[in-house]
Write a protein that holds these residues in place. Structure first.
Motif, PDB file in Angstrom:
ATOM      1  N   GLU A   9     -33.305  85.328  -3.376  1.00 56.69           N
ATOM      2  CA  GLU A   9     -33.883  84.073  -2.900  1.00 56.69           C
ATOM      3  C   GLU A   9     -35.245  83.871  -3.565  1.00 56.69           C
ATOM      4  N   PRO A  10     -35.492  82.704  -4.175  1.00 57.53           N
ATOM      5  CA  PRO A  10     -36.736  82.487  -4.916  1.00 57.53           C
ATOM      6  C   PRO A  10     -37.835  81.861  -4.061  1.00 57.53           C
ATOM      7  N   PHE A  11     -39.072  82.238  -4.358  1.00 56.54           N
ATOM      8  CA  PHE A  11     -40.213  81.573  -3.739  1.00 56.54           C
ATOM      9  C   PHE A  11     -41.353  81.506  -4.747  1.00 56.54           C
ATOM     10  N   VAL A  12     -42.270  80.603  -4.505  1.00 51.49           N
ATOM     11  CA  VAL A  12     -43.447  80.481  -5.363  1.00 51.49           C
ATOM     12  C   VAL A  12     -44.667  80.263  -4.480  1.00 51.49           C
ATOM     13  N   ILE A  13     -45.767  80.886  -4.858  1.00 49.78           N
ATOM     14  CA  ILE A  13     -47.043  80.701  -4.171  1.00 49.78           C
ATOM     15  C   ILE A  13     -47.855  79.691  -4.980  1.00 49.78           C
ATOM     16  N   LEU A  14     -48.213  78.580  -4.364  1.00 48.81           N
ATOM     17  CA  LEU A  14     -48.981  77.525  -5.019  1.00 48.81           C
ATOM     18  C   LEU A  14     -50.349  77.426  -4.360  1.00 48.81           C
ATOM     19  N   ALA A  15     -51.393  77.309  -5.182  1.00 47.65           N
ATOM     20  CA  ALA A  15     -52.739  77.307  -4.597  1.00 47.65           C
ATOM     21  C   ALA A  15     -53.769  76.863  -5.614  1.00 47.65           C
ATOM     22  N   MET A  16     -54.909  76.472  -5.100  1.00 46.09           N
ATOM     23  CA  MET A  16     -56.096  76.332  -5.916  1.00 46.09           C
ATOM     24  C   MET A  16     -56.614  77.733  -6.219  1.00 46.09           C
ATOM     25  N   PRO A  17     -57.490  77.877  -7.205  1.00 46.76           N
ATOM     26  CA  PRO A  17     -58.043  79.209  -7.494  1.00 46.76           C
ATOM     27  C   PRO A  17     -58.850  79.756  -6.306  1.00 46.76           C
ATOM     28  N   ARG A  18     -58.932  81.076  -6.229  1.00 46.28           N
ATOM     29  CA  ARG A  18     -59.800  81.782  -5.272  1.00 46.28           C
ATOM     30  C   ARG A  18     -59.444  81.456  -3.815  1.00 46.28           C
ATOM     31  N   THR A  19     -58.171  81.512  -3.514  1.00 46.33           N
ATOM     32  CA  THR A  19     -57.722  81.188  -2.157  1.00 46.33           C
ATOM     33  C   THR A  19     -56.967  82.337  -1.495  1.00 46.33           C
ATOM     34  N   ARG A 113     -57.879  76.857   1.285  1.00 44.67           N
ATOM     35  CA  ARG A 113     -59.214  77.335   1.618  1.00 44.67           C
ATOM     36  C   ARG A 113     -60.155  76.147   1.542  1.00 44.67           C
ATOM     37  N   ASN A 114     -61.233  76.188   2.309  1.00 49.89           N
ATOM     38  CA  ASN A 114     -62.273  75.177   2.175  1.00 49.89           C
ATOM     39  C   ASN A 114     -62.583  75.016   0.683  1.00 49.89           C
ATOM     40  N   PRO A 115     -62.375  73.828   0.100  1.00 48.84           N
ATOM     41  CA  PRO A 115     -62.565  73.665  -1.349  1.00 48.84           C
ATOM     42  C   PRO A 115     -63.971  74.009  -1.828  1.00 48.84           C
ATOM     43  N   LEU A 116     -64.970  73.835  -0.980  1.00 47.32           N
ATOM     44  CA  LEU A 116     -66.320  74.206  -1.388  1.00 47.32           C
ATOM     45  C   LEU A 116     -66.431  75.724  -1.553  1.00 47.32           C
ATOM     46  N   GLU A 117     -65.808  76.471  -0.663  1.00 50.66           N
ATOM     47  CA  GLU A 117     -65.811  77.923  -0.793  1.00 50.66           C
ATOM     48  C   GLU A 117     -65.016  78.365  -2.015  1.00 50.66           C
ATOM     49  N   SER A 118     -63.887  77.722  -2.224  1.00 47.18           N
ATOM     50  CA  SER A 118     -63.062  78.028  -3.393  1.00 47.18           C
ATOM     51  C   SER A 118     -63.830  77.772  -4.686  1.00 47.18           C
ATOM     52  N   LEU A 119     -64.519  76.636  -4.758  1.00 48.75           N
ATOM     53  CA  LEU A 119     -65.298  76.294  -5.946  1.00 48.75           C
ATOM     54  C   LEU A 119     -66.456  77.264  -6.130  1.00 48.75           C
ATOM     55  N   PHE A 171     -41.679  68.516  -2.350  1.00 49.62           N
ATOM     56  CA  PHE A 171     -40.793  69.435  -1.638  1.00 49.62           C
ATOM     57  C   PHE A 171     -40.609  68.994  -0.189  1.00 49.62           C
ATOM     58  N   ALA A 172     -39.457  69.295   0.343  1.00 49.76           N
ATOM     59  CA  ALA A 172     -39.205  69.011   1.748  1.00 49.76           C
ATOM     60  C   ALA A 172     -40.137  69.850   2.614  1.00 49.76           C
ATOM     61  N   SER A 173     -40.620  69.267   3.688  1.00 54.26           N
ATOM     62  CA  SER A 173     -41.567  69.977   4.553  1.00 54.26           C
ATOM     63  C   SER A 173     -40.962  71.268   5.118  1.00 54.26           C
ATOM     64  N   SER A 174     -39.631  71.284   5.299  1.00 51.99           N
ATOM     65  CA  SER A 174     -38.979  72.482   5.824  1.00 51.99           C
ATOM     66  C   SER A 174     -38.996  73.634   4.825  1.00 51.99           C
ATOM     67  N   ASN A 175     -39.295  73.344   3.558  1.00 49.60           N
ATOM     68  CA  ASN A 175     -39.339  74.371   2.519  1.00 49.60           C
ATOM     69  C   ASN A 175     -40.763  74.804   2.177  1.00 49.60           C
ATOM     70  N   ILE A 176     -41.736  74.377   3.006  1.00 52.94           N
ATOM     71  CA  ILE A 176     -43.140  74.687   2.754  1.00 52.94           C
ATOM     72  C   ILE A 176     -43.738  75.404   3.958  1.00 52.94           C
ATOM     73  N   VAL A 177     -44.491  76.454   3.684  1.00 52.60           N
ATOM     74  CA  VAL A 177     -45.319  77.061   4.713  1.00 52.60           C
ATOM     75  C   VAL A 177     -46.741  77.135   4.163  1.00 52.60           C
ATOM     76  N   GLU A 178     -47.734  76.805   4.992  1.00 48.72           N
ATOM     77  CA  GLU A 178     -49.119  76.808   4.560  1.00 48.72           C
ATOM     78  C   GLU A 178     -49.892  77.900   5.288  1.00 48.72           C
ATOM     79  N   LEU A 179     -50.731  78.607   4.524  1.00 46.84           N
ATOM     80  CA  LEU A 179     -51.587  79.641   5.078  1.00 46.84           C
ATOM     81  C   LEU A 179     -53.037  79.298   4.804  1.00 46.84           C
ATOM     82  N   GLU A 180     -53.884  79.477   5.800  1.00 51.56           N
ATOM     83  CA  GLU A 180     -55.308  79.252   5.634  1.00 51.56           C
ATOM     84  C   GLU A 180     -55.989  80.565   5.273  1.00 51.56           C
ATOM     85  N   TYR A 181     -56.838  80.510   4.273  1.00 51.97           N
ATOM     86  CA  TYR A 181     -57.555  81.699   3.809  1.00 51.97           C
ATOM     87  C   TYR A 181     -58.294  82.378   4.945  1.00 51.97           C
TER      88      TYR A 181
END
Length: 248
Positions: A9-19, A113-119, A171-181
């Motif tokens: 089963e495939p998955f991908v982690i998508l994110a801004m840098p430093r998250t 992550r808070n984009p200011l912290e990420s930046l 992507f369908a919302s059912s195929n997405i999970v979000e995690l907060e840093y």
């Protein structure tokens, strides 16, 4: 490693840098049935020694990631295989998001992550050349303070918002999970269990061996030299919330 039976089963982690994606991958790879192979589009990622892969098409790269992924001698029953892609890497591969959206059964793990912290963290890493912190680091010297221009912040905040909008549209919302840093830092076990359940994996005890090695522990208002000036500039707009919480 192309097999005749149904592929993992495939998955991908998508994110801004430093998250926190590196830490999340380390946690996921503790599961005996999971292999997550780092940054597919990063020519320097040690998980992918064949740099020539980046000359291939987007479809061929995903076949490499999910059908002919690097084998690991310590894992004989891999049921889930993944990789990660950071937002800047899509600039060189503008068709990759659409290719991901068409990949069968793909699950999406989004780190936020808070984009200011990420930046702030991104600028510090660029200044020092240190992208990861390890237990062996012993000098105890904190990263340098940073000064961020109004334009740099606006550009980064806008890119963050557009990136997450594009994910939701692709992507369908059912195929997405979000995690907060911030929650990953505080409650790694709960975050990991949430991802395992989302992927359809049996929940396993977390070893506790892995710890997030934070390079910066000071709050934003102590690490961004012109924090107060930026907060005044953004106080009336949609990005004001990024300056409300000043924890690192």
């Amino acid at each position: 490693m192309l097999k005749s039976e149904r592929s993992p089963e495939p998955f991908v982690i998508l994110a801004m840098p430093r998250t926190g994606t590196h830490y999340l991958e380390e946690l996921l790879n503790e599961h005996p049935s999971v292999v997550s192979n780092g940054e597919l589009l990063n020519e320097f990622d040690p998980n992918w020694p064949d740099k020539a892969r980046l000359l291939r098409s987007d479809c061929e790269l995903l076949e490499r990631a999910y059908l002919r992924y690097p084998a690991r001698s310590d894992k004989n029953d891999v049921t889930h295989v993944g990789c990660k892609i950071n937002e800047p890497q899509f600039h060189h591969r503008p068709g990759m998001m659409a290719e991901l959206a068409g990949w069968p059964r793909l699950k999406i793990v989004v780190c936020r992550r808070n984009p200011l912290e990420s930046l702030r963290s991104l600028v510090q890493a660029r200044q020092t050349g240190e992208w990861l912190k390890y237990d062996s680091d012993s000098d105890g010297k904190p990263p340098p303070l940073v000064s961020l221009s109004l334009n740099t912040c606006e550009t980064y905040f806008k890119a963050t918002a557009e990136f997450h909008d594009r994910i939701r549209q692709s992507f369908a919302s059912s195929n997405i999970v979000e995690l907060e840093y911030e929650r990953l830092v505080r409650e790694p076990r709960l975050c990991l269990e949430r991802v395992w359940e989302f992927l359809g994996l049996p929940v396993r005890p977390v070893s506790g061996r892995l710890k997030l090695q934070r390079q910066e522990v000071r709050p934003l208002d102590q690490t961004v030299e012109n924090f107060d000036q930026l907060r005044r500039e953004f106080k009336e707009g949609p990005y004001a919330k990024y300056f409300e919480a000043v924890d690192a």
